[in-house]
Design a protein around this motif. Structure first.
Motif, PDB file in Angstrom:
ATOM      1  N   ASN A  48       0.944  -1.312  -0.073  1.00  0.00           N
ATOM      2  CA  ASN A  48      -0.005  -0.038   0.023  1.00  0.00           C
ATOM      3  C   ASN A  48       0.818   1.402   0.006  1.00  0.00           C
ATOM      4  O   ASN A  48       0.470   2.144  -0.647  1.00  0.00           O
ATOM      5  N   ALA A  49       2.026   1.365   0.829  1.00  0.00           N
ATOM      6  CA  ALA A  49       2.877   2.450   0.933  1.00  0.00           C
ATOM      7  C   ALA A  49       3.469   2.632  -0.360  1.00  0.00           C
ATOM      8  O   ALA A  49       3.436   3.695  -0.879  1.00  0.00           O
ATOM      9  N   SER A  50       4.001   1.623  -1.002  1.00  0.00           N
ATOM     10  CA  SER A  50       4.727   1.543  -2.098  1.00  0.00           C
ATOM     11  C   SER A  50       4.031   2.182  -3.449  1.00  0.00           C
ATOM     12  O   SER A  50       4.395   3.027  -3.937  1.00  0.00           O
ATOM     13  N   LEU A  51       2.755   1.627  -3.424  1.00  0.00           N
ATOM     14  CA  LEU A  51       1.969   2.062  -4.599  1.00  0.00           C
ATOM     15  C   LEU A  51       1.603   3.556  -4.577  1.00  0.00           C
ATOM     16  O   LEU A  51       1.558   4.346  -5.575  1.00  0.00           O
ATOM     17  N   MET A  52       1.251   4.177  -3.254  1.00  0.00           N
ATOM     18  CA  MET A  52       1.025   5.503  -2.994  1.00  0.00           C
ATOM     19  C   MET A  52       2.584   6.381  -3.238  1.00  0.00           C
ATOM     20  O   MET A  52       2.330   7.202  -3.947  1.00  0.00           O
ATOM     21  N   MET A  53       3.299   5.892  -2.983  1.00  0.00           N
ATOM     22  CA  MET A  53       4.770   6.498  -3.222  1.00  0.00           C
ATOM     23  C   MET A  53       4.994   6.833  -4.584  1.00  0.00           C
ATOM     24  O   MET A  53       5.585   7.563  -5.151  1.00  0.00           O
ATOM     25  N   ALA A  54       4.819   5.509  -5.375  1.00  0.00           N
ATOM     26  CA  ALA A  54       5.047   5.202  -6.605  1.00  0.00           C
ATOM     27  C   ALA A  54       4.299   6.584  -7.596  1.00  0.00           C
ATOM     28  O   ALA A  54       4.970   6.872  -8.761  1.00  0.00           O
ATOM     29  N   GLN A  55       3.361   7.094  -6.906  1.00  0.00           N
ATOM     30  CA  GLN A  55       2.789   8.464  -7.692  1.00  0.00           C
ATOM     31  C   GLN A  55       3.613   9.396  -8.025  1.00  0.00           C
ATOM     32  O   GLN A  55       3.238  10.196  -8.913  1.00  0.00           O
ATOM     33  N   SER A  56       4.628   9.482  -7.079  1.00  0.00           N
ATOM     34  CA  SER A  56       5.517  10.607  -7.351  1.00  0.00           C
ATOM     35  C   SER A  56       6.558  10.384  -8.539  1.00  0.00           C
ATOM     36  O   SER A  56       7.097  11.523  -9.057  1.00  0.00           O
ATOM     37  N   LEU A  57       6.562   9.196  -9.124  1.00  0.00           N
ATOM     38  CA  LEU A  57       7.552   8.939 -10.154  1.00  0.00           C
ATOM     39  C   LEU A  57       7.003   9.935 -11.390  1.00  0.00           C
ATOM     40  O   LEU A  57       5.992  10.071 -11.975  1.00  0.00           O
ATOM     41  N   LYS A  58       8.141  10.173 -12.169  1.00  0.00           N
ATOM     42  CA  LYS A  58       7.781  11.167 -13.244  1.00  0.00           C
ATOM     43  C   LYS A  58       7.632  10.548 -14.634  1.00  0.00           C
ATOM     44  O   LYS A  58       7.138  11.036 -15.586  1.00  0.00           O
ATOM     45  N   ASP A  59       8.250   9.155 -14.627  1.00  0.00           N
ATOM     46  CA  ASP A  59       8.148   8.598 -16.075  1.00  0.00           C
ATOM     47  C   ASP A  59       7.638   7.193 -15.980  1.00  0.00           C
ATOM     48  O   ASP A  59       7.762   6.555 -14.777  1.00  0.00           O
ATOM     49  N   ASP A  60       7.182   6.809 -17.048  1.00  0.00           N
ATOM     50  CA  ASP A  60       6.524   5.374 -17.091  1.00  0.00           C
ATOM     51  C   ASP A  60       7.582   4.543 -16.866  1.00  0.00           C
ATOM     52  O   ASP A  60       7.279   3.164 -16.533  1.00  0.00           O
ATOM     53  N   ASP A  61       8.837   4.614 -17.433  1.00  0.00           N
ATOM     54  CA  ASP A  61       9.966   3.748 -17.066  1.00  0.00           C
ATOM     55  C   ASP A  61      10.518   3.658 -15.895  1.00  0.00           C
ATOM     56  O   ASP A  61      11.459   2.786 -15.683  1.00  0.00           O
TER      57      ASP A  61
END
Length: 288
Positions: A48-61
């Motif tokens: 749950n924490a990882s998926l929410m944090m991953a929203q801050s990633l800027k690129d699909d790669d």
């Protein structure tokens, strides 16, 4: 109810909110890895924490990697997530059950008995960001809040929950991250402190409410900026496993042929098995 991750703002844009409902996903992970309840809670909270944090990633790669390493019975939990809501997980010891005798609740912190939380971001095969902090409690939510404060200097509240029934099935799971932005006023901070004081476990809310309803109830002036579906996705394939065998020495491959008449590799993320017969192993030796 459908799994979903939403991103939003509250208090006139001064508070960032991420919220996830993940009951079906965490139940799927429980089934893939045959997790016992305390481990379901630990892995589920981490996902749950990882998926929410991953929203801050800027690129699909880009990919976010979360690694929890413990000093106790649980040696490691590894999570990979991206900003499109895809996630996978591996766990060193799926069959651990720890109960807090005083409260009768699952003792997630007791699995780790101290350790570290490592956060990495990668682009392709290149790591572009790394941060390591000590586990504060092993209860996962506190540890991610500490990471945000220490490594990103963002005051954050992290609430993560996984509820398991007597049959070991996951009946509710979800999470919430509240972050105070630099523009926040003293009134905004007080309002969030009041909200947090009365906050119930996230898994309790999601027994009866969906993520949209809960967001509206908790943040009356909140604005939802976007939402994402979430799903378990390993991505392993036969070619990847073939490359693993290629890294072995000729002697090791010959031993597999002589002793096992082939080789079976099992993916740590999804438990799918890939079998390579004698002829395939011999062709690898010939290539070498």
């Amino acid at each position: 109810m459908q799994d979903k991750l939403i991103r939003g703002l509250a208090r006139d844009g001064n508070i960032r909110v991420l919220m996830i409902q993940s009951t079906n996903l965490i139940q799927e992970v429980k089934e893939i890895h045959d997790l016992y309840p305390t481990v379901s809670a630990a892995v589920g909270r981490s996902i749950n924490a990882s998926l929410m944090m991953a929203q801050s990633l800027k690129d699909d790669d880009e990919q976010l990697t979360i690694e929890l390493r413990g000093n106790g019975d649980m040696k490691h939990i590894l999570i990979n997530a991206d900003r499109n809501g895809l996630v996978r997980a591996s766990v060193s010891h799926p069959h651990l059950l720890k109960i807090n005798e005083a409260t009768g609740k699952l003792d997630v912190g007791g699995l780790f008995e101290g350790g570290t939380l490592k956060v990495s971001r990668s682009m392709g095969n290149k790591i572009v960001y790394n941060s390591l902090v000590d586990l504060q409690s092993g209860e996962i939510g506190d540890d991610f809040a500490y990471y945000f404060a220490q490594s990103e200097q963002i005051p954050s509240v992290v609430s993560l929950g996984v509820l398991v029934n007597e049959d070991y099935d996951v009946i509710s799971a979800g999470g919430l991250i509240i972050q105070v932005l630099p523009s926040a006023t003293e009134d905004d901070i007080v309002a969030m402190e009041t909200l947090i004081k009365d906050l119930k476990p996230m898994s309790t809310y999601f027994l009866e409410k969906d993520v949209y309803t809960l967001f509206t109830e908790l943040f009356e002036d909140g604005v939802i900026l976007g939402s994402s579906d979430i799903a378990y996705h390993c991505g392993c394939n036969r070619e990847q496993m073939h490359q693993v065998l290629v890294t072995l020495s000729k002697e090791d491959i010959k031993e597999l042929i002589e002793k096992d008449k082939g080789a079976t590799l099992i993916c740590h993320y999804c438990n799918k098995s890939y079998h390579f017969d004698e002829s395939e192993l011999k062709s690898i030796i010939d290539e070498k």
